[in-house]
Design an enzyme around this catalytic site. Structure first.
Site: not given
Length: 275
Positions: A27, A29, A167, A180, A184, A213
């Site tokens: 699903s 990206l 990210s 996070y 990343k 996004f």
């Protein structure tokens, strides 16, 4: 001759994610990447925990262009089984293994100390790191064993490409994004050393660092939060579209001079300290 732009994606690739994550290969990206590659003559192995979503995506793609393999990136044995199945299927297609797009990603927002003064949960921290970082490196290393043994596809000796997903939080993470951002940021940081490790095999490494996004993650945001983030965009002042992300991934596959770099895809956005 080097592969032309027209046929650079006419190979088999691996795209993975983990069920329940903000981004999954079946699903958002991930789906857009699979559609972009298949639309240009490539084949895609879709690795995900959600077999229903995976089967639905395969059914929408050109017949025979995609195959789903159940995979949990938290478990090395699960990755190994999915990669083995993928390699067997790729041999059946007659196309070379061309690369891997490890896109597993989760976010568990939490500050270093909560409002009661209690410390960040290490269980939550470990979960984010294990999916976003360890899951990425585990899948990549297992695919590379096969990719490095494939035949070069052009006169430069290129065998394929690793396209990782970081990210904008790797560079300007917000309050509550320690876990996070750490995961990343590590993905971004290992791009160059991985490039240097793999140069002898003709394998490139590129990382894409998207900002806001349209995805499962943004779908769960309140309109207030989404507007606040869009306000930090310079131009265009909107969330990116999955197909715009997929177009850059395709370019990473096609352009042999893209190597050892992290590409920000963010509309000039620099994340504010907090929303």
């Amino acid at each position: 001759m080097r592969r032309s732009t027209a046929n650079a994606t006419r190979m088999a690739g691996v795209h993975t994610n983990v069920d329940g994550a903000p981004e999954r290969s079946a699903s958002g990206l991930g789906q857009a990447c699979a559609e972009e590659i298949c639309a240009n003559g490539g084949n895609v192995a879709i690795l995900d925990m959600n077999s229903e979503a995976g089967a639905e995506l395969v059914a929408r793609l050109p017949k025979g262009a995609a195959r789903f393999f159940e995979c949990n990136v938290l478990h090395t044995d699960s990755i190994a089984a999915a990669v083995a199945g993928t390699v067997d299927w790729i041999r059946e297609t007659g196309k070379p293994l061309g690369g891997v797009v490890p896109a597993a990603g989760v976010a568990t927002p939490a500050t270093m100390l909560d409002r009661n003064g209690d410390a960040l949960s290490m269980d939550d921290f470990d979960f984010v790191i294990n999916v976003n970082l360890r899951g990425t490196i585990d899948l990549v290393r297992q695919c590379l064993v096969h990719l490095a043994k494939s035949e070069p596809v052009d006169d430069d000796g290129e065998r394929g490409v690793v396209v990782m997903v970081a990210s904008s939080a790797a560079f300007d993470g917000q309050k509550g994004q320690v876990s996070y951002s750490a995961s990343k940021g590590a993905v971004a940081a290992m791009t160059l050393p991985m490039t240097r490790d793999l140069a002898r095999y003709g394998i490139r490494v590129v990382t894409v660092a998207p900002s806001l996004f349209e995805s499962r993650m943004t779908a769960m945001m309140s309109s207030k939060v989404k507007r606040s983030l869009e306000g930090a965009m310079e131009f265009p002042r909107r969330a990116g579209k999955p197909e715009e992300f997929a177009q850059l991934v395709r370019h990473c596959i096609e352009n042999i001079m893209l190597n050892g770099t992290v590409l920000r895809l963010d509309g000039g956005m620099r994340m504010p300290s907090k929303m």
